[in-house]
Design an enzyme around this catalytic site. Sequence first.
Site, mmCIF file in Angstrom:
data_model
loop_
_atom_site.group_PDB
_atom_site.id
_atom_site.type_symbol
_atom_site.label_atom_id
_atom_site.label_comp_id
_atom_site.label_asym_id
_atom_site.label_seq_id
_atom_site.Cartn_x
_atom_site.Cartn_y
_atom_site.Cartn_z
ATOM 1 N N CYS A 159 0.786 -1.232 0.000
ATOM 2 C CA CYS A 159 0.000 0.000 0.000
ATOM 3 C C CYS A 159 0.822 1.288 0.000
ATOM 4 C CB CYS A 159 -0.980 -0.031 1.165
ATOM 5 S SG CYS A 159 -2.024 -1.496 1.111
ATOM 6 N N HIS A 285 -3.328 8.305 5.843
ATOM 7 C CA HIS A 285 -3.539 6.950 5.312
ATOM 8 C C HIS A 285 -4.964 6.537 5.711
ATOM 9 C CE1 HIS A 285 -2.521 3.102 3.730
ATOM 10 N NE2 HIS A 285 -2.553 2.477 4.890
ATOM 11 N N HIS A 319 -9.843 2.022 -0.436
ATOM 12 C CA HIS A 319 -8.382 1.975 -0.328
ATOM 13 C C HIS A 319 -7.841 1.403 -1.638
ATOM 14 C CE1 HIS A 319 -4.379 1.371 0.878
ATOM 15 N NE2 HIS A 319 -4.530 0.709 2.007
#
Lengths: 389, 287
Positions: A159, A285, A319
């Site tokens: 990620c 995030h 995400h």
Amino acid sequence: MSVAELSITAYEVCTALGLGRGPTLAALSDGRSGLGIPALSLPFETVTGRVAHPFAALPAALQAHETRLARLTAWLVAGVADAVAAATQRWGANRVGLFIGTSTAGIAETEAAWATLAAGQPRPAGYSYHHQHAYHSVLTVVRGLTGITGPGHVTSTACSSSGKVFASASRLIRAGIIDAALVGGVDVLCQTTLRGFFSLGALSAAACRPFSAERDGINIGEGGALLLLERGEGAALRLRGVGESSDAFHMSAPHPYGRGAHAAMAQALAQAQVEASAVSHVNAHGTGTKLNDAMEAIAIAALLGGDVPVVSTKPYTGHLLGAAGAVEAVLSAICLEAGLVPAGLGLAPQDLACAVNVPSVTLHRPLGAVLSNSFAFGGNNVSVLLQVV
Amino acid sequence: MRPMVITGVGAWSPGVASAAAWVERRLDPAQSRPAAPLLPSRERRRASLLTRAAASAFGEAVTQSGEDAATIATVFGSAYGEGSTLALLLDQLSSDDGALSPMRFAGSVHNTASGMLSIACDARGFTTSIAAGELTLIACLQEAAGLLADGHDAVAVVVADCAAPASLIADAERFDTLAAAFVLRARPANSPDSSVLSCIVDLGQPSALPRAATDFPAQLRFNPCAAALLLLDAIAAGVTGSIALDATPERVDRQPCWLTIATASAPGGQADPSTVGQLEATEPEAA
């Protein structure tokens, strides 16, 4: 070492919010989520950020690389094609680098091929591990579409992948090896990531709620972004610093006090040679898991204090995993340029243990600099500092 | 751009226990498990062959270089990443309930070796994990060059690819697992110029240069990281000039790449005997 002036002279983005800057800005400004019912067949409830657009086929010369990821990438390339052509003309095609982050690459096509094999049928004729599954397939596609011949690679650190491409590009520009770079990230929805995060107990059945006391996990989205970085002061939007660190703690859980997250953000500020007070908002995030949001809030509050607005765009787009760093850099840039901080969707009631200022409504105000965070499996952290001058 | 010096090397492949074993062709059929001493035993048992191979090559190169595994910046390269773990996940996807193992999922990411070694070594600084097909080694050297130019003292480049799932590739293209590592430092400023070796990365040039040795094992030729073995051979042989880092020159659909090197034995060279080889990466020429 400070970042030599590095301008972002063009960008393109697509997510569940829509294709391009216009619909993206409208959704962020209106507080409108792009999350919806998954198109994939799944044995559990969740929502996804799907890009419901029939992307055009690749040109015949690149046909061997046909994947949904490649088609989405080609759409992004078209949005920056004129600026990239000008850059290759100005600097030389071999002085323009290419750095793309992805975690899934062409895995969706491999899932389909594997299912065919598992059903006892031969490997599908059109399937190629080398040309579709491979991480570098996306490089071949972008080189083929743009003529870029400078140094390049795919970064795949889960990620944080497409946050780190900003660092790879700016180091080689500072070192004088290249003068410009096309950077970005792309990821598409697939069974492996959805079922994988479900297996970890990390997937929420409903829209994710970063920094809420009632948050219970993430949603996955798809899409991508490309940005053209060029040496010099050619645009008001600048890449000022990138911080990279490792938690050295756990493969799939963050350090509980945000040790690595703090180090990455502090390094980005130090590289840009700006004070913490120069940061006008943080693009967190903010995945909506208990662990991430708790540690990230600790790290942000320790470094920047509790007043700076903090927002996560994950409830808008999901995400985007390997594409998150680049996509959220573009979302942050759009916010900087428009002077808005999006509302934190699903926040109430805020987790009082997350002592950061998450706005419950869209804020309209002049902005200067944004820190955009991406944290990953392996404890891999990156923080990107963008500024409008 | 400043030249880079190689101060440590490592390698592992089935039958190949170390870089020296490769260079001397001391192949040992009993060598089937990488030692991976840097990984705690529990992690070693859980880790894929790819990650253990990378850990072995990394440990060997770092030990030879004398650098500290906790502070050295690391660049992991792999064209295909954790292919064997992916195959396990794809089998699980095809099972009746389609449920995945959370441990396998977390270990399927391309940066698994990078993450596991950072945890094992308590390395809190820079690490990355990148891919560029057959150019992965070159891309790693470029990333290392950027890091050294940015002030990092030393960088470990570790390239590794495991055997691709057999059902996904043609029989003729199968390859065995391979890992190799190189520890790099910026060349000291007082090093004599005559010992500087230039490493020119060239894309799409005509194939008129020497290639892989004829004793190159067939099972490694198609490994995307085979270029690393050619570099190990060239360093050991003191090759001066251009070598092709391309073990599969007949593959017209792949981008060949070349590395121009000279070693410590270059004419007139007065290299530091502690260095294994020297190279300088420069920008690729336009194709």
